[in-house]
Design a protein around this motif. Structure first.
Motif, PDB file in Angstrom:
ATOM      1  N   UNK A 202      -4.917   3.154 -11.207  1.00 45.67           N
ATOM      2  CA  UNK A 202      -5.814   2.000 -11.263  1.00 45.67           C
ATOM      3  C   UNK A 202      -5.289   0.851 -10.411  1.00 45.67           C
ATOM      4  N   UNK A 203      -3.990   0.567 -10.514  1.00 50.81           N
ATOM      5  CA  UNK A 203      -3.406  -0.524  -9.741  1.00 50.81           C
ATOM      6  C   UNK A 203      -3.517  -0.301  -8.245  1.00 50.81           C
ATOM      7  N   UNK A 204      -3.248   0.930  -7.814  1.00 58.04           N
ATOM      8  CA  UNK A 204      -3.343   1.249  -6.391  1.00 58.04           C
ATOM      9  C   UNK A 204      -4.785   1.153  -5.920  1.00 58.04           C
ATOM     10  N   UNK A 205      -5.702   1.668  -6.711  1.00 58.02           N
ATOM     11  CA  UNK A 205      -7.114   1.629  -6.324  1.00 58.02           C
ATOM     12  C   UNK A 205      -7.614   0.191  -6.231  1.00 58.02           C
ATOM     13  N   UNK A 206      -7.203  -0.654  -7.184  1.00 52.56           N
ATOM     14  CA  UNK A 206      -7.610  -2.066  -7.146  1.00 52.56           C
ATOM     15  C   UNK A 206      -7.139  -2.742  -5.856  1.00 52.56           C
ATOM     16  N   UNK A 207      -5.878  -2.525  -5.509  1.00 52.54           N
ATOM     17  CA  UNK A 207      -5.331  -3.168  -4.317  1.00 52.54           C
ATOM     18  C   UNK A 207      -5.967  -2.609  -3.046  1.00 52.54           C
ATOM     19  N   UNK A 208      -6.249  -1.326  -3.050  1.00 53.29           N
ATOM     20  CA  UNK A 208      -6.907  -0.732  -1.886  1.00 53.29           C
ATOM     21  C   UNK A 208      -8.309  -1.320  -1.716  1.00 53.29           C
TER      22      UNK A 208
ATOM     23  N   UNK B 261     -11.677  -4.851   1.440  1.00 54.84           N
ATOM     24  CA  UNK B 261     -12.600  -5.988   1.468  1.00 54.84           C
ATOM     25  C   UNK B 261     -12.052  -7.082   2.390  1.00 54.84           C
ATOM     26  N   UNK B 262     -10.738  -7.309   2.347  1.00 59.79           N
ATOM     27  CA  UNK B 262     -10.109  -8.276   3.234  1.00 59.79           C
ATOM     28  C   UNK B 262     -10.305  -7.875   4.699  1.00 59.79           C
ATOM     29  N   UNK B 263     -10.112  -6.591   4.983  1.00 56.58           N
ATOM     30  CA  UNK B 263     -10.274  -6.096   6.352  1.00 56.58           C
ATOM     31  C   UNK B 263     -11.707  -6.322   6.832  1.00 56.58           C
ATOM     32  N   UNK B 264     -12.671  -5.998   5.985  1.00 57.30           N
ATOM     33  CA  UNK B 264     -14.067  -6.213   6.367  1.00 57.30           C
ATOM     34  C   UNK B 264     -14.345  -7.699   6.578  1.00 57.30           C
ATOM     35  N   UNK B 265     -13.806  -8.527   5.699  1.00 58.85           N
ATOM     36  CA  UNK B 265     -13.994  -9.976   5.804  1.00 58.85           C
ATOM     37  C   UNK B 265     -13.469 -10.506   7.138  1.00 58.85           C
TER      38      UNK B 265
ATOM     39  N   UNK C  84     -11.498   3.612   9.086  1.00 60.34           N
ATOM     40  CA  UNK C  84     -10.177   3.041   9.326  1.00 60.34           C
ATOM     41  C   UNK C  84      -9.356   2.986   8.034  1.00 60.34           C
ATOM     42  N   UNK C  85      -9.969   2.553   6.942  1.00 60.73           N
ATOM     43  CA  UNK C  85      -9.241   2.388   5.683  1.00 60.73           C
ATOM     44  C   UNK C  85      -8.743   3.725   5.136  1.00 60.73           C
ATOM     45  N   UNK C  86      -9.574   4.752   5.209  1.00 65.10           N
ATOM     46  CA  UNK C  86      -9.173   6.054   4.669  1.00 65.10           C
ATOM     47  C   UNK C  86      -8.095   6.716   5.517  1.00 65.10           C
ATOM     48  N   UNK C  87      -8.104   6.442   6.814  1.00 64.51           N
ATOM     49  CA  UNK C  87      -7.082   7.030   7.686  1.00 64.51           C
ATOM     50  C   UNK C  87      -5.769   6.246   7.670  1.00 64.51           C
ATOM     51  N   UNK C  88      -5.851   4.972   7.279  1.00 58.86           N
ATOM     52  CA  UNK C  88      -4.659   4.118   7.315  1.00 58.86           C
ATOM     53  C   UNK C  88      -4.470   3.354   6.006  1.00 58.86           C
ATOM     54  N   UNK C  89      -4.421   4.047   4.877  1.00 60.76           N
ATOM     55  CA  UNK C  89      -4.315   3.336   3.597  1.00 60.76           C
ATOM     56  C   UNK C  89      -3.044   2.505   3.474  1.00 60.76           C
TER      57      UNK C  89
ATOM     58  N   UNK D  73      -3.455  -0.660   5.541  1.00 60.00           N
ATOM     59  CA  UNK D  73      -4.402  -1.571   4.889  1.00 60.00           C
ATOM     60  C   UNK D  73      -3.703  -2.332   3.757  1.00 60.00           C
ATOM     61  N   UNK D  74      -2.920  -1.615   2.954  1.00 55.04           N
ATOM     62  CA  UNK D  74      -2.226  -2.239   1.832  1.00 55.04           C
ATOM     63  C   UNK D  74      -1.162  -3.227   2.314  1.00 55.04           C
ATOM     64  N   UNK D  75      -0.478  -2.893   3.405  1.00 54.88           N
ATOM     65  CA  UNK D  75       0.533  -3.808   3.941  1.00 54.88           C
ATOM     66  C   UNK D  75      -0.108  -5.091   4.466  1.00 54.88           C
TER      67      UNK D  75
END
Length: 409
Positions: free
Chosen positions: A297-303, A308-312, A335-340, A343-345
């Motif tokens: 859950x924690x990982x999914x929330x941050x992802x 959303x930040x990337x899209x913004x 992009x997000x699925x290939x570079x999770x 994205x998190x960093x």
């Protein structure tokens, strides 16, 4: 008799004395018929009982006047001398209660009091303690691969999710199958919390109405926009607005969604980001990070927040509009699925910059123009090269080619 005693008390003067100066107690023998009115005399031609049981002058006298002239004290006076001290205490209590009437404030009914905000953890605990067995039987937690794709994934794909995390993962997909239930207080509290945190309102809003469009729903009923991600869409938005570190970002995105030319429906956009996060989890793009942190859950929330930040950042820096929404979402998802991990960093760096007072600057590696895939950013072509422009659609209305290989629940 008790009734006669009250009659006698009414016939007594307003100061506790009869007209001829005798104490009230001398008159209250239970059978007195003295004709003392409000001023010591009754109107001519009427007996006492007419004034008490008929159209009495008492009925036309204001209550405030009765209070000021001491009638309450006379009514409270008993007919027996030995009860005088006890009755005096009752008179004093009656006077205090009467005086208190002027300071009584209206009480707001409990039902009209604002619904208390709910935290993400409290809402999650509700689902953890709810029987979701029916929903769990129909989930698809991993992508079904066959043939060469299955062999390639087995040999070169991410590791399997640790066994102790499968229950948490399955809970996520079960929540994504839950619909908004008006009979569940937790559901309505989540909905109200999202509305209040985004708009700054302290009062509840009606369950149905055009006001939901203010926070980016597409109609008068928010439930209709949840058909693609279920209640998980609202849970992710709740996490975004209730986490103290994420709230400033949520308000920045919400502010951009209200822009005169770059506007977009905030809530529907958020649900599309939840859809991307679910696809990433089902395709096991987040498995490695979940195993490392020993949580799902924690990982999914941050992802979700990181995506959303990337899209913004893309939307704001490249001045995207609603007509670009379908294309931008597809590129962000890829992009997000290939570079999770990347994205998190980026999210971690963004939050760190905020904590140190760096302000709201675009991440240095966020593309401000068309970027080659080798540079890590999505390549967004000019509008003329995109063919027919797409209007922004709800998650549940996305055409099959927009959903990629993984099918949403």
């Amino acid at each position: 008799m008790e009734g006669d005693t009250i009659v006698t008390a009414h016939t007594a003067g307003l100061n506790g004395l009869s007209q001829d100066g005798k104490p009230v107690e001398d008159l209250t023998n239970g059978h007195s018929n003295h004709k003392h009115g409000l001023n010591g005399l009754t109107p001519e031609g009427h007996n006492l009982k007419d004034h008490v049981n008929g159209n009495s002058v008492l009925k036309s006298l204001p209550i405030s006047a009765l209070k000021q002239n001491g009638l309450l004290q006379s009514l409270a006076a008993g007919g027996e001398q030995q009860k005088k001290e006890e009755e005096s205490a009752e008179v004093q209590q009656a006077r205090e209660q009467w005086d208190a009437l002027e300071s009584i404030q209206p009480v707001i009914p409990e039902d009209s009091a604002p619904t208390p905000l709910i935290s993400f953890n409290e809402a999650l605990q509700h689902f953890q303690t709810t029987d979701l067995s029916e929903l769990l039987r129909n989930i698809q937690p991993t992508l079904r691969r066959t043939g060469l794709a299955a062999i390639t994934h087995f040999l070169f794909g991410p590791p399997r999710l640790h066994r102790e995390l499968t229950e948490e993962r399955d809970l996520v997909f079960a929540i994504a199958r839950c619909s908004l239930d008006n009979s569940q207080k937790v559901h309505t509290r989540v909905l109200q919390t999202v509305y209040k945190r985004l708009t700054g309102s302290r009062l509840d809003c009606p369950r149905y109405g055009p006001h939901w469009e203010t926070v980016g729903f597409q109609g008068t009923d928010p439930a209709t926009d949840l058909r693609g991600t279920g209640f998980l869409g609202l849970m992710h938005t709740l996490y975004l607005v209730m986490d103290p570190e994420m709230l400033p970002l949520a308000r920045d995105i919400y502010k951009l969604s209200q822009h005169p030319t770059q506007n977009f429906p905030f809530s529907v956009m958020s649900f599309n980001i939840t859809r991307i996060a679910l696809h990433a989890l089902r395709e096991e793009a987040l498995t490695r990070e979940c195993n490392r942190r020993q949580q799902v859950v924690g990982v999914l929330n941050e992802f979700y927040v990181a995506t959303f930040l990337h899209l913004f950042q893309v939307w704001k820096s490249q001045q995207k509009t609603i007509s670009d929404s379908g294309f931008v979402l597809k590129e962000v998802e890829t992009f997000a699925k290939k570079n999770p991990k990347q994205i998190l960093r980026r999210l971690e760096a963004f939050l760190k910059e905020r904590r140190t007072g760096g302000g709201v600057r675009m991440s240095p590696d966020t593309p401000s123009h068309n970027t080659s895939p080798r540079n890590g950013g999505p390549r967004l072509g000019p509008p003329a090269a995109r063919g027919k422009e797409m209007n922004f659609t709800g998650v549940c209305e996305l055409p099959p080619e927009m959903e990629g290989e993984a099918r949403l629940i």
